[in-house]
Motif scaffolding. Structure first.
Motif, PDB file in Angstrom:
ATOM      1  N   ILE A  59      38.664 113.414  51.785  1.00 56.97           N
ATOM      2  CA  ILE A  59      39.781 112.915  50.989  1.00 56.97           C
ATOM      3  C   ILE A  59      40.897 112.462  51.922  1.00 56.97           C
ATOM      4  CG2 ILE A  59      40.812 115.225  50.750  1.00 56.97           C
ATOM      5  CD1 ILE A  59      41.576 114.385  47.853  1.00 56.97           C
ATOM      6  N   SER A  60      41.521 111.355  51.564  1.00 53.40           N
ATOM      7  CA  SER A  60      42.630 110.842  52.369  1.00 53.40           C
ATOM      8  C   SER A  60      43.875 111.694  52.173  1.00 53.40           C
ATOM      9  CB  SER A  60      42.918 109.395  51.977  1.00 53.40           C
ATOM     10  OG  SER A  60      43.363 109.323  50.629  1.00 53.40           O
ATOM     11  N   TRP A  61      44.895 111.455  52.976  1.00 51.91           N
ATOM     12  CA  TRP A  61      46.109 112.267  52.967  1.00 51.91           C
ATOM     13  C   TRP A  61      46.806 112.271  51.616  1.00 51.91           C
ATOM     14  CZ3 TRP A  61      44.428 108.572  56.160  1.00 51.91           C
ATOM     15  CH2 TRP A  61      44.862 107.266  55.907  1.00 51.91           C
ATOM     16  N   SER A  62      46.763 111.137  50.915  1.00 52.62           N
ATOM     17  CA  SER A  62      47.430 111.069  49.612  1.00 52.62           C
ATOM     18  C   SER A  62      46.509 111.475  48.468  1.00 52.62           C
ATOM     19  CB  SER A  62      47.939 109.650  49.364  1.00 52.62           C
ATOM     20  OG  SER A  62      46.838 108.761  49.248  1.00 52.62           O
ATOM     21  N   GLY A  63      45.229 111.529  48.757  1.00 53.98           N
ATOM     22  CA  GLY A  63      44.255 111.809  47.709  1.00 53.98           C
ATOM     23  C   GLY A  63      43.767 110.570  46.986  1.00 53.98           C
ATOM     24  N   SER A  64      44.274 109.409  47.388  1.00 48.86           N
ATOM     25  CA  SER A  64      43.911 108.181  46.685  1.00 48.86           C
ATOM     26  C   SER A  64      42.495 107.720  47.011  1.00 48.86           C
ATOM     27  CB  SER A  64      44.911 107.073  47.029  1.00 48.86           C
ATOM     28  OG  SER A  64      44.882 106.794  48.414  1.00 48.86           O
ATOM     29  N   ARG A  65      41.976 108.144  48.133  1.00 48.70           N
ATOM     30  CA  ARG A  65      40.623 107.766  48.523  1.00 48.70           C
ATOM     31  C   ARG A  65      39.760 109.008  48.712  1.00 48.70           C
ATOM     32  NH1 ARG A  65      41.624 103.901  53.553  1.00 48.70           N
ATOM     33  NH2 ARG A  65      43.600 105.035  53.641  1.00 48.70           N
ATOM     34  N   THR A  66      38.603 108.960  48.116  1.00 45.21           N
ATOM     35  CA  THR A  66      37.644 110.058  48.252  1.00 45.21           C
ATOM     36  C   THR A  66      36.267 109.504  48.590  1.00 45.21           C
ATOM     37  OG1 THR A  66      37.210 110.033  45.872  1.00 45.21           O
ATOM     38  CG2 THR A  66      38.873 111.579  46.658  1.00 45.21           C
ATOM     39  N   TYR A  67      35.487 110.295  49.307  1.00 41.39           N
ATOM     40  CA  TYR A  67      34.167 109.881  49.750  1.00 41.39           C
ATOM     41  C   TYR A  67      33.218 111.065  49.576  1.00 41.39           C
ATOM     42  CZ  TYR A  67      37.192 106.479  52.050  1.00 41.39           C
ATOM     43  OH  TYR A  67      38.145 105.524  52.301  1.00 41.39           O
ATOM     44  N   TYR A  68      31.967 110.740  49.265  1.00 37.03           N
ATOM     45  CA  TYR A  68      31.000 111.797  48.998  1.00 37.03           C
ATOM     46  C   TYR A  68      29.671 111.524  49.684  1.00 37.03           C
ATOM     47  CZ  TYR A  68      34.323 113.069  45.388  1.00 37.03           C
ATOM     48  OH  TYR A  68      35.467 113.441  44.719  1.00 37.03           O
ATOM     49  N   GLY A  69      29.007 112.601  50.036  1.00 33.16           N
ATOM     50  CA  GLY A  69      27.651 112.470  50.517  1.00 33.16           C
ATOM     51  C   GLY A  69      26.742 112.110  49.359  1.00 33.16           C
ATOM     52  N   ASP A  70      25.650 111.432  49.651  1.00 32.55           N
ATOM     53  CA  ASP A  70      24.759 110.944  48.606  1.00 32.55           C
ATOM     54  C   ASP A  70      24.221 112.074  47.737  1.00 32.55           C
ATOM     55  OD1 ASP A  70      23.271 108.278  50.621  1.00 32.55           O
ATOM     56  OD2 ASP A  70      25.102 108.338  49.417  1.00 32.55           O
ATOM     57  N   SER A  71      23.986 113.226  48.325  1.00 34.71           N
ATOM     58  CA  SER A  71      23.355 114.314  47.586  1.00 34.71           C
ATOM     59  C   SER A  71      24.297 114.975  46.576  1.00 34.71           C
ATOM     60  CB  SER A  71      22.819 115.368  48.563  1.00 34.71           C
ATOM     61  OG  SER A  71      23.879 115.904  49.335  1.00 34.71           O
ATOM     62  N   VAL A  72      25.584 114.710  46.654  1.00 39.93           N
ATOM     63  CA  VAL A  72      26.530 115.370  45.748  1.00 39.93           C
ATOM     64  C   VAL A  72      27.292 114.391  44.861  1.00 39.93           C
ATOM     65  CG1 VAL A  72      26.799 117.235  47.427  1.00 39.93           C
ATOM     66  CG2 VAL A  72      28.522 115.404  47.318  1.00 39.93           C
TER      67      VAL A  72
END
Length: 127
Positions: free
Chosen positions: A51-64
């Protein structure tokens, strides 16, 4: 001294939910990317979410993707991982990580991108 302390792990049946928390102390991380990784017994560490510092961007692994949600509360200096529809293959020790660089994401999926790590919390999912 900077510390990241995870909590919320435990044992749950498949299909259940858990919410992990990672509370930071010693400095604020409101300007820093944070992430969750996991490591199952006998396996390599795996990227879960970032998650970015502001929470505006999130990223996930494919399995989750579609099952886990990362969020943060900068006022509490805490990052969370909501885990739904848990599967036995989600069983692992879950680690919180924080980047020391402000406003930087870089290779958010790589453990080498992060400078601070928690001690981990065990999540066990039974079938």
């Amino acid at each position: 001294q900077v510390q990241l302390v995870e909590s919320g792990g435990g044992s749950v049946q498949a299909g259940g939910s858990l919410r992990l928390s990672c509370a930071a102390s010693g400095r604020t991380f409101s300007q820093n990317a944070m992430a969750w990784f996991r490591q199952a017994a006998g396996k390599e560490r795996e990227f879960v979410a970032a998650i970015s510092w502001s929470g505006s961007r999130t990223y996930y692994g494919d399995s989750v993707k579609g099952r886990f949600t990362i969020s943060r509360d900068n006022a509490k200096n805490t990052v969370y991982l909501q885990m739904n529809s848990l599967k036995p293959e989600d069983t692992a020790v879950y680690y919180c990580a924080a980047d020391s660089r402000a406003y930087y994401l870089g290779a958010y999926y790589s453990g080498s991108n992060y400078d601070y790590w928690g001690q981990g919390t065990q999540v066990t999912v039974s079938s």
